[in-house]
Scaffold this motif. Structure first.
Motif, PDB file in Angstrom:
ATOM      1  N   THR A   1       0.821  -1.208   0.000  1.00  0.00           N
ATOM      2  CA  THR A   1       0.000   0.000   0.000  1.00  0.00           C
ATOM      3  C   THR A   1       0.856   1.259   0.000  1.00  0.00           C
ATOM      4  N   ASP A   2       2.006   1.228   0.687  1.00  0.00           N
ATOM      5  CA  ASP A   2       2.849   2.424   0.739  1.00  0.00           C
ATOM      6  C   ASP A   2       3.462   2.728  -0.626  1.00  0.00           C
ATOM      7  N   VAL A   3       3.836   1.682  -1.349  1.00  0.00           N
ATOM      8  CA  VAL A   3       4.400   1.879  -2.683  1.00  0.00           C
ATOM      9  C   VAL A   3       3.333   2.404  -3.637  1.00  0.00           C
ATOM     10  N   PHE A   4       2.138   1.841  -3.552  1.00  0.00           N
ATOM     11  CA  PHE A   4       1.049   2.298  -4.417  1.00  0.00           C
ATOM     12  C   PHE A   4       0.715   3.759  -4.127  1.00  0.00           C
ATOM     13  N   GLU A   5       0.707   4.121  -2.838  1.00  0.00           N
ATOM     14  CA  GLU A   5       0.433   5.519  -2.475  1.00  0.00           C
ATOM     15  C   GLU A   5       1.529   6.433  -3.005  1.00  0.00           C
ATOM     16  N   GLU A   6       2.779   6.014  -2.854  1.00  0.00           N
ATOM     17  CA  GLU A   6       3.907   6.808  -3.338  1.00  0.00           C
ATOM     18  C   GLU A   6       3.816   7.069  -4.837  1.00  0.00           C
TER      19      GLU A   6
ATOM     20  N   ASP B   1      -0.974  -4.182 -15.785  1.00  0.00           N
ATOM     21  CA  ASP B   1      -0.696  -2.764 -15.988  1.00  0.00           C
ATOM     22  C   ASP B   1      -0.047  -2.152 -14.751  1.00  0.00           C
ATOM     23  N   LEU B   2      -0.535  -2.505 -13.568  1.00  0.00           N
ATOM     24  CA  LEU B   2       0.046  -2.005 -12.322  1.00  0.00           C
ATOM     25  C   LEU B   2       1.474  -2.507 -12.145  1.00  0.00           C
ATOM     26  N   ALA B   3       1.709  -3.765 -12.483  1.00  0.00           N
ATOM     27  CA  ALA B   3       3.057  -4.329 -12.367  1.00  0.00           C
ATOM     28  C   ALA B   3       4.029  -3.575 -13.268  1.00  0.00           C
ATOM     29  N   ALA B   4       3.591  -3.250 -14.473  1.00  0.00           N
ATOM     30  CA  ALA B   4       4.450  -2.525 -15.410  1.00  0.00           C
ATOM     31  C   ALA B   4       4.776  -1.130 -14.888  1.00  0.00           C
ATOM     32  N   GLN B   5       3.787  -0.463 -14.286  1.00  0.00           N
ATOM     33  CA  GLN B   5       4.022   0.889 -13.767  1.00  0.00           C
ATOM     34  C   GLN B   5       4.998   0.876 -12.593  1.00  0.00           C
ATOM     35  N   VAL B   6       4.853  -0.089 -11.697  1.00  0.00           N
ATOM     36  CA  VAL B   6       5.790  -0.191 -10.577  1.00  0.00           C
ATOM     37  C   VAL B   6       7.192  -0.497 -11.089  1.00  0.00           C
ATOM     38  N   ASP B   7       7.269  -1.439 -12.009  1.00  0.00           N
ATOM     39  CA  ASP B   7       8.561  -1.885 -12.534  1.00  0.00           C
ATOM     40  C   ASP B   7       9.307  -0.722 -13.203  1.00  0.00           C
ATOM     41  N   GLU B   8       8.563   0.138 -13.863  1.00  0.00           N
ATOM     42  CA  GLU B   8       9.182   1.273 -14.545  1.00  0.00           C
ATOM     43  C   GLU B   8       9.635   2.344 -13.551  1.00  0.00           C
TER      44      GLU B   8
ATOM     45  N   THR C   1       9.529  -6.898  -4.238  1.00  0.00           N
ATOM     46  CA  THR C   1       8.397  -6.950  -5.165  1.00  0.00           C
ATOM     47  C   THR C   1       7.231  -6.189  -4.565  1.00  0.00           C
ATOM     48  N   ALA C   2       6.395  -5.601  -5.427  1.00  0.00           N
ATOM     49  CA  ALA C   2       5.284  -4.774  -4.960  1.00  0.00           C
ATOM     50  C   ALA C   2       3.976  -5.538  -4.853  1.00  0.00           C
ATOM     51  N   MET C   3       3.846  -6.641  -5.577  1.00  0.00           N
ATOM     52  CA  MET C   3       2.618  -7.440  -5.548  1.00  0.00           C
ATOM     53  C   MET C   3       2.985  -8.916  -5.532  1.00  0.00           C
ATOM     54  N   TRP C   4       2.067  -9.696  -5.022  1.00  0.00           N
ATOM     55  CA  TRP C   4       2.256 -11.147  -4.985  1.00  0.00           C
ATOM     56  C   TRP C   4       0.884 -11.790  -4.982  1.00  0.00           C
ATOM     57  N   TYR C   5       0.612 -12.610  -5.973  1.00  0.00           N
ATOM     58  CA  TYR C   5      -0.626 -13.402  -5.985  1.00  0.00           C
ATOM     59  C   TYR C   5      -0.296 -14.801  -5.512  1.00  0.00           C
TER      60      TYR C   5
ATOM     61  N   SER D   1       8.178  -8.411  11.200  1.00  0.00           N
ATOM     62  CA  SER D   1       8.226  -8.373   9.737  1.00  0.00           C
ATOM     63  C   SER D   1       8.445  -6.938   9.270  1.00  0.00           C
ATOM     64  N   PRO D   2       9.407  -6.705   8.391  1.00  0.00           N
ATOM     65  CA  PRO D   2       9.666  -5.334   7.932  1.00  0.00           C
ATOM     66  C   PRO D   2       8.546  -4.741   7.084  1.00  0.00           C
ATOM     67  N   VAL D   3       7.602  -5.572   6.646  1.00  0.00           N
ATOM     68  CA  VAL D   3       6.506  -5.046   5.819  1.00  0.00           C
ATOM     69  C   VAL D   3       5.163  -5.092   6.544  1.00  0.00           C
ATOM     70  N   ALA D   4       5.160  -5.462   7.828  1.00  0.00           N
ATOM     71  CA  ALA D   4       3.906  -5.511   8.592  1.00  0.00           C
ATOM     72  C   ALA D   4       3.235  -4.142   8.570  1.00  0.00           C
ATOM     73  N   GLY D   5       1.932  -4.129   8.303  1.00  0.00           N
ATOM     74  CA  GLY D   5       1.180  -2.892   8.240  1.00  0.00           C
ATOM     75  C   GLY D   5       1.295  -2.150   6.920  1.00  0.00           C
ATOM     76  N   LYS D   6       2.058  -2.700   5.993  1.00  0.00           N
ATOM     77  CA  LYS D   6       2.258  -2.051   4.696  1.00  0.00           C
ATOM     78  C   LYS D   6       1.617  -2.828   3.547  1.00  0.00           C
ATOM     79  N   ILE D   7       0.848  -3.875   3.886  1.00  0.00           N
ATOM     80  CA  ILE D   7       0.288  -4.764   2.864  1.00  0.00           C
ATOM     81  C   ILE D   7      -1.216  -4.569   2.758  1.00  0.00           C
ATOM     82  N   GLY D   8      -1.693  -4.497   1.526  1.00  0.00           N
ATOM     83  CA  GLY D   8      -3.118  -4.513   1.258  1.00  0.00           C
ATOM     84  C   GLY D   8      -3.509  -5.839   0.633  1.00  0.00           C
ATOM     85  N   TYR D   9      -4.797  -6.175   0.702  1.00  0.00           N
ATOM     86  CA  TYR D   9      -5.263  -7.481   0.241  1.00  0.00           C
ATOM     87  C   TYR D   9      -6.485  -7.308  -0.655  1.00  0.00           C
ATOM     88  N   ALA D  10      -6.352  -7.773  -1.893  1.00  0.00           N
ATOM     89  CA  ALA D  10      -7.436  -7.702  -2.869  1.00  0.00           C
ATOM     90  C   ALA D  10      -7.821  -9.112  -3.301  1.00  0.00           C
TER      91      ALA D  10
END
Length: 451
Positions: free
Chosen positions: A163-168, A184-191, A275-279, A293-302
């Motif tokens: 969520t923090d990366v998406f907000e940024e 599309d989201l993966a491509a935008q993050v990767d770029e 990585t920014a996403m993981w299915y 966990s260094p990412v605790a509280g920074k993860i969203g779930y869809a």
């Protein structure tokens, strides 16, 4: 569904076993070794994080209370399947308990490799079978109506994202994303992020590795392994489109070394902000949100991404089964009863935090305010589990049950064989069409045996 018993091949990488079943002296109760002497049992299990926690907590809790020593053998998923298949098909009796899934248990029970648990459950007033989510009780019941497994944890699948990366980056994750939106989201993050890939997806060979998420993609793209008449569909346009999409996505925007990356590697990548996403499995969220966990509280779930279907999340449980040849079935049940109990979940919460509880199996867990407060993923996880439909996972009728797997014995070998070629596609060693042409030929031979 007709299952030719002589064709029951159940684990990755093994040739078909000729099954000759014999009467097992341990079946139906405890053997004579359980009287009056110090007891120990042998447990063969997958090395997932929840099992590693169990191994650490057993001696000071279960053994201290029961006097039963538990000797664990913990192996990676592909390895443990091969070992369990060899052990249980031979009824060697070396291991009393093994971690089995809702894929294996119907076939293992039909072949007489497992001890039924009904009498143990009925005599165990504290276990509370009614608290187990009905979907798992049903999936762990054999064709004879007897119960053969108890879930240690259950899971579906969903999309995890930073969520923090998406907000940024000013990105928005839909509540119910499509795969096209995810790409599309993966491509935008990767770029935008030099030190972070857009997504992590399993590429490691194995029917329970790359084909766990990939088969859900096949389903929602309109494909299937077989149609209702057992005609193989591995090289169909829909199957080909799904595999092409998946392999292109992971090659273009996925993790380094994707062809050998499985659940553990993607978990590490997500935890280490690579990585920014993981299915993947909903059970991963407990590790991501755990204390420290260094990412605790920074993860969203869809919800699991879709294309042509309304949903695509899988249904899975790592559960415990007792080998029919075990001479220590009473002690084995005592361990299972503890490991799958509400008491054990409360122990994990006390020692490790609620986020690490092996959830996904008990109604009471999801209704516990402490769990809800500590597991920000609980609503998304429960929704995914309760809305998974193993009987109707795609657009067409099919002759078996299953979402991320196809519920017939030969699928283990079929899925593993095809997965090796899919991993080769990800590694750039062959084309999707070449891989699926070989898979189609293998699938056609299986389909002919069912027609």
């Amino acid at each position: 569904m007709r299952i030719p018993p002589a064709q029951a091949t159940l684990t990755a990488g093994l040739a078909c076993l000729a099954l000759t079943l014999t009467a097992c002296s341990g079946a139906g109760g405890g053997g004579g070794t359980e009287s009056g002497e110090a007891q120990s049992i042998n447990v063969l299990m997958v090395n997932n994080p929840q099992m590693e926690d169990l191994q650490r907590l057993t001696a000071e809790n279960f053994t201290a209370e029961s006097g039963i020593t538990v000797n664990f053998t913990s192996l990676p998923e592909n390895d443990v399947r091969a070992n369990i298949s060899q052990e249980f098909s031979a009824q060697a009796g070396q291991y009393d308990v093994a971690s089995l899934s809702n894929y294996e248990i119907p076939f293992y029970s039909a072949n007489g490799w497992l001890a039924p648990l009904d009498e143990f459950v009925e005599a165990d007033e504290d276990f509370n079978q009614d608290d187990i989510l009905p979907a798992y009780t049903e999936s762990l019941t054999g064709e004879d109506g007897k119960l053969y497994g108890e879930p240690f944890y259950g899971e579906s699948s969903f999309l995890m994202y930073r969520t923090d990366v998406f907000e940024e980056l000013g990105l928005t994750m839909p509540e119910n994303p499509t795969w096209d939106q995810v790409a599309d989201l993966a491509a935008q993050v990767d770029e935008a992020k030099e030190d972070m890939k857009g997504i992590c997806l399993r590429g490691q060979p194995g029917w329970g590795q790359v084909f766990a998420p990939l088969t859900t993609v096949v389903n929602t793209f309109g494909g299937t392994w077989f149609d209702k008449d057992w005609n193989a569909q591995v090289d169909s346009p829909e199957f080909t489109e799904a595999v092409t999409f998946y392999t292109d996505l992971v090659k273009e925007h996925g993790e380094a070394g994707a062809a050998q990356a499985g659940f553990t590697e993607c978990l590490n990548n997500m935890t280490q902000s690579q990585t920014a996403m993981w299915y993947d499995a909903t059970s991963a969220a407990g590790s991501l949100e755990a204390e420290g966990s260094p990412v605790a509280g920074k993860i969203g779930y869809a919800a699991a991404p879709v294309k042509e279907t309304e949903s695509s999340g899988w249904l899975w449980t790592w559960s415990w089964g007792i080998q029919a040849a075990s001479q220590k079935q009473d002690a084995a049940w005592e361990f299972i009863s503890w490991a799958s109990s509400q008491e054990y979940e409360e122990l994990v919460a006390e020692e490790l935090g609620w986020a690490k509880v092996p959830s996904g199996k008990r109604i009471s867990t999801y209704e516990n305010p402490e769990y809800q407060a500590s597991a920000p993923f609980y609503e998304a996880e429960r929704f995914a589990i309760e809305n998974a439909d193993p009987k109707n996972p795609g657009l067409q009728e099919r002759p078996y049950i299953g979402i991320q797997f196809a519920g017939f014995p030969e699928f283990a070998d079929l899925g593993t064989t095809v997965s090796q070629d899919i991993s080769a596609v990800i590694a750039g060693q062959q084309t999707v069409e070449e891989a699926l042409a070989k898979g189609q030929e293998t699938a056609e031979a299986i389909g002919e045996n069912y027609k």
